[in-house]
Design a protein around this motif. Structure first.
Motif, mmCIF file in Angstrom:
data_model
loop_
_atom_site.group_PDB
_atom_site.id
_atom_site.type_symbol
_atom_site.label_atom_id
_atom_site.label_comp_id
_atom_site.label_asym_id
_atom_site.label_seq_id
_atom_site.Cartn_x
_atom_site.Cartn_y
_atom_site.Cartn_z
ATOM 1 N N LEU A 223 1.104 -1.277 0.410
ATOM 2 C CA LEU A 223 -0.026 -0.008 -0.280
ATOM 3 C C LEU A 223 0.621 1.245 0.027
ATOM 4 O O LEU A 223 0.229 2.312 -0.347
ATOM 5 C CB LEU A 223 -0.682 -0.326 1.230
ATOM 6 N N LYS B 155 2.676 1.916 -3.557
ATOM 7 C CA LYS B 155 1.131 2.028 -4.271
ATOM 8 C C LYS B 155 0.982 3.427 -3.754
ATOM 9 O O LYS B 155 0.990 4.708 -4.965
ATOM 10 C CB LYS B 155 -0.119 1.563 -4.043
ATOM 11 N N SER B 156 0.842 4.092 -3.123
ATOM 12 C CA SER B 156 0.667 5.485 -2.634
ATOM 13 C C SER B 156 1.657 6.686 -2.488
ATOM 14 O O SER B 156 1.631 7.341 -2.337
ATOM 15 C CB SER B 156 0.057 5.642 -1.083
ATOM 16 N N ASN B 157 3.791 6.179 -2.885
ATOM 17 C CA ASN B 157 4.070 6.318 -2.739
ATOM 18 C C ASN B 157 4.225 7.050 -1.345
ATOM 19 O O ASN B 157 4.824 8.303 -1.338
ATOM 20 C CB ASN B 157 4.560 7.643 -4.101
ATOM 21 N N GLU C 61 -2.888 2.785 7.661
ATOM 22 C CA GLU C 61 -3.545 2.963 7.151
ATOM 23 C C GLU C 61 -4.044 4.462 6.769
ATOM 24 O O GLU C 61 -4.138 5.138 6.048
ATOM 25 C CB GLU C 61 -4.316 2.031 6.527
ATOM 26 N N MET D 169 -1.876 6.958 5.983
ATOM 27 C CA MET D 169 -0.920 6.928 4.853
ATOM 28 C C MET D 169 -1.963 7.761 3.653
ATOM 29 O O MET D 169 -2.013 8.095 2.673
ATOM 30 C CB MET D 169 -0.669 5.433 3.630
ATOM 31 N N LYS D 170 -3.792 7.262 3.843
ATOM 32 C CA LYS D 170 -4.661 7.388 3.189
ATOM 33 C C LYS D 170 -5.130 9.142 3.419
ATOM 34 O O LYS D 170 -5.071 9.696 2.411
ATOM 35 C CB LYS D 170 -6.127 7.019 4.088
ATOM 36 N N ALA E 162 -0.463 11.477 -0.841
ATOM 37 C CA ALA E 162 0.840 10.472 -1.364
ATOM 38 C C ALA E 162 1.602 11.547 -1.700
ATOM 39 O O ALA E 162 1.264 12.351 -1.837
ATOM 40 C CB ALA E 162 0.058 10.465 -3.286
ATOM 41 N N LEU F 24 -12.725 7.097 0.037
ATOM 42 C CA LEU F 24 -11.275 6.422 0.468
ATOM 43 C C LEU F 24 -11.337 4.634 1.168
ATOM 44 O O LEU F 24 -10.762 4.387 1.656
ATOM 45 C CB LEU F 24 -10.545 7.611 1.373
#
Length: 349
Positions: A206, A209-211, A241, A244-245, A249, A305
């Motif tokens: 994850l 994917k989100s850098n 999580e 990150m969300k 990014a 999200l």
């Protein structure tokens, strides 16, 4: 010599606020609990001088006339707040005197309201995607039956809504399990550094994917607590999580530890683990309610999200079981910091 205790001595042993009213409608006895509720000067006065609720007054008048026992519910005011009571009234045999006991059921009323709110919230969370899916199915059966492009678009949306409902059901089951185990103490001795390392490995995909760059700084010394591995993994997975969300990014998330000599809430030494993001932050007005079920500071963004509104409630219940707590600090434009505070494991003997 009559060794039978008098009415005052008897009701003094009752745990609920209890009083006795005689045929002249005066309060002739009350226990300490009733005295705190009605005031020190209630004894010897007419009962309507202290019990003014019309429903209760009518029940007392009826009870003095009729020997049949009664139970009523009424709402009173105590310290400016509404309080719900269950009241039992019964004549004392062959005396005509009326025994009145009052039980504060405000906690039960609040629990019932919470149950109703919870059911309403779950119904709303499920009804929204279900309504959308029903609409898409109807469209696919009719106007979009032969439209391959529309069909692919609608099926993709339906898959996302189905996954959203699946996450909600999963979180509801998790919350139920956590609540059922909340009074059972965990027994395993764990190093929180290992818990964080496992969590980070699980979330590497994850993060890629989100850098998002995860930057742990947990020191070289073990951070031992008494806990349950799976539940603590759930806590840090949820918090990372979210970071990150909501941090966005192309950002970083810092994970730091600290040894707290004395935590004022835990009333002793503690270990703190802070997860900090660099997102838009949270308005402080929302912070006290973030761990409530289905509470969202930004409902639209949370749903976009994939949030269910239950994650932080689950975290709170798990930390309660571990005799810890969650501290949240943030300001708009300055990111957010979520700190898990846990009591350290005792030294091995």
């Amino acid at each position: 010599m009559d060794n039978r205790p008098n009415v005052q001595a008897l009701i003094a042993a009752f745990p609920l606020p209890t009083l006795v009213i005689d045929t002249a409608e005066q309060i002739i006895a009350l226990n300490d609990a009733a005295g705190k509720m009605l005031g020190p000067n209630a004894a010897g006065r007419h009962f309507t001088a202290t019990l003014r609720n019309p429903k209760l007054v009518r029940a007392i008048e009826r009870g003095l006339r009729d020997s049949a026992p009664q139970s009523i519910a009424y709402q009173g005011i105590e310290n400016g707040a509404d309080i719900h009571y269950d009241v039992h009234l019964q004549q004392i045999a062959k005396t005509g005197q009326l025994l009145v006991s009052l039980q504060n059921v405000e906690g039960q009323a609040q629990a019932e309201q919470m149950r109703r709110d919870f059911i309403a919230n779950v119904s709303h969370e499920l009804r929204t995607p279900l309504t959308g899916m029903i609409g898409f199915i109807e469209t696919l059966r009719t106007s979009a039956r032969d439209d391959a492009r529309a069909r692919d678009k609608f099926l993709g949306t339906m898959a996302r809504e189905a996954e959203r409902m699946n996450r909600l059901v999963h979180d509801l089951l998790s919350l139920s399990r956590v609540e059922a185990e909340q009074r059972v103490r965990p027994t395993e001795r764990l190093d929180l550094r290992n818990v964080l390392q496992t969590t980070q490995r699980n979330l590497d995909r994850l993060a890629l994917k989100s850098n998002v760059s995860l930057k742990p700084d947990l020191g070289a010394e073990p951070l031992f607590v008494i806990g349950e591995m799976d539940q603590l993994l759930q806590v840090f997975t949820n918090l990372l999580e979210n970071a990150m969300k909501y941090g966005g990014a192309d950002q970083s998330v810092e994970i730091t530890s600290q040894i707290i000599a004395h935590d004022p809430v835990l009333r002793g030494p503690a270990i703190g683990l802070t997860i900090a993001d660099h997102g838009p932050g949270i308005d402080p007005i929302h912070i006290p309610r973030l761990t409530e079920r289905f509470y969202r500071a930004d409902s639209h963004r949370s749903r976009e999200l994939g949030g269910t509104g239950l994650g932080l409630a689950i975290v709170k219940h798990i930390l309660n079981r571990h005799r810890g707590r969650l501290k949240i600090s943030s300001a708009l434009g300055e990111g957010a910091q979520f700190t898990v505070i846990l009591p350290p494991a005792p030294e091995k003997s």
